[in-house]
Design a protein around this motif. Structure first.
Motif, short mmCIF file in Angstrom:
data_model
loop_
_atom_site.label_atom_id
_atom_site.label_comp_id
_atom_site.label_asym_id
_atom_site.label_seq_id
_atom_site.Cartn_x
_atom_site.Cartn_y
_atom_site.Cartn_z
N GLU A 296 -24.20 47.99 39.16
CA GLU A 296 -24.97 47.67 40.31
C GLU A 296 -25.84 48.99 40.72
OE1 GLU A 296 -22.20 46.72 43.76
OE2 GLU A 296 -22.21 44.63 42.98
N GLN A 297 -25.34 50.28 40.65
CA GLN A 297 -26.13 51.42 40.71
C GLN A 297 -27.13 51.55 39.67
OE1 GLN A 297 -23.00 54.57 40.86
NE2 GLN A 297 -22.27 54.16 42.70
N ALA A 298 -26.65 51.07 38.60
CA ALA A 298 -27.64 51.32 37.39
C ALA A 298 -28.74 50.34 37.64
CB ALA A 298 -26.98 51.22 35.83
N GLY A 299 -28.74 49.27 38.25
CA GLY A 299 -29.70 48.23 38.30
C GLY A 299 -30.52 48.48 39.58
N GLN A 300 -30.28 49.49 40.51
CA GLN A 300 -31.09 49.58 41.52
C GLN A 300 -32.41 50.49 41.03
OE1 GLN A 300 -28.46 51.59 44.41
NE2 GLN A 300 -27.46 49.64 44.97
N PRO A 301 -33.40 50.41 41.48
CA PRO A 301 -34.76 50.93 41.31
C PRO A 301 -34.60 52.29 41.88
CG PRO A 301 -35.23 49.22 42.91
CD PRO A 301 -33.80 49.29 42.64
N GLN A 302 -35.40 53.44 41.06
CA GLN A 302 -35.13 54.78 41.43
C GLN A 302 -36.11 55.21 42.47
OE1 GLN A 302 -33.00 56.91 40.71
NE2 GLN A 302 -31.99 55.22 39.38
N SER A 303 -37.26 54.39 42.66
CA SER A 303 -38.26 54.48 43.58
C SER A 303 -38.59 53.38 44.39
CB SER A 303 -39.54 54.95 42.88
OG SER A 303 -40.09 53.99 42.13
N ASP A 304 -39.39 53.44 45.27
CA ASP A 304 -39.77 52.11 46.28
C ASP A 304 -40.67 51.34 45.59
OD1 ASP A 304 -37.92 52.94 48.06
OD2 ASP A 304 -39.30 54.22 49.25
N GLN A 305 -41.43 51.74 44.45
CA GLN A 305 -42.31 51.03 43.73
C GLN A 305 -41.86 49.63 43.14
OE1 GLN A 305 -44.27 53.66 41.33
NE2 GLN A 305 -45.39 54.84 42.95
N ARG A 306 -42.46 48.84 43.28
CA ARG A 306 -41.67 47.27 42.83
C ARG A 306 -42.84 46.50 42.14
NH1 ARG A 306 -36.76 45.60 46.43
NH2 ARG A 306 -35.85 47.67 46.57
N LEU A 307 -42.58 46.00 41.29
CA LEU A 307 -43.36 44.99 40.49
C LEU A 307 -43.32 43.67 41.03
CD1 LEU A 307 -45.97 44.54 38.85
CD2 LEU A 307 -44.35 44.59 36.61
#
Length: 64
Positions: A49-60
């Motif tokens: 779950e931690q690995a799947g979280q995006p590192q920044s607030d930018q999403r596509l």
């Protein structure tokens, strides 16, 4: 000298008690192993779950 059937019964009881004790020990070891496997599974889920979280607030945003 008096010979009674009591020692034979005691021997049988001790053999049965030993078998029961081994079975109890086996069950306890199995439960510990199951608890360890459950903890490892929960840790793996948390890691994924931690690995799947995006590192920044930018999403596509993409529609399929």
């Amino acid at each position: 000298m008096t010979i009674t059937g009591q020692p034979a019964t005691s021997l049988l009881e001790s053999i049965l008690d030993a078998g029961s004790a081994r079975q109890d020990i086996g069950i306890a070891v199995l439960k510990k192993a199951q608890d360890a496997e459950k903890q490892q599974g929960e840790a793996m889920v948390n890691l994924l779950e931690q690995a799947g979280q995006p590192q920044s607030d930018q999403r596509l945003d993409v529609l399929a």
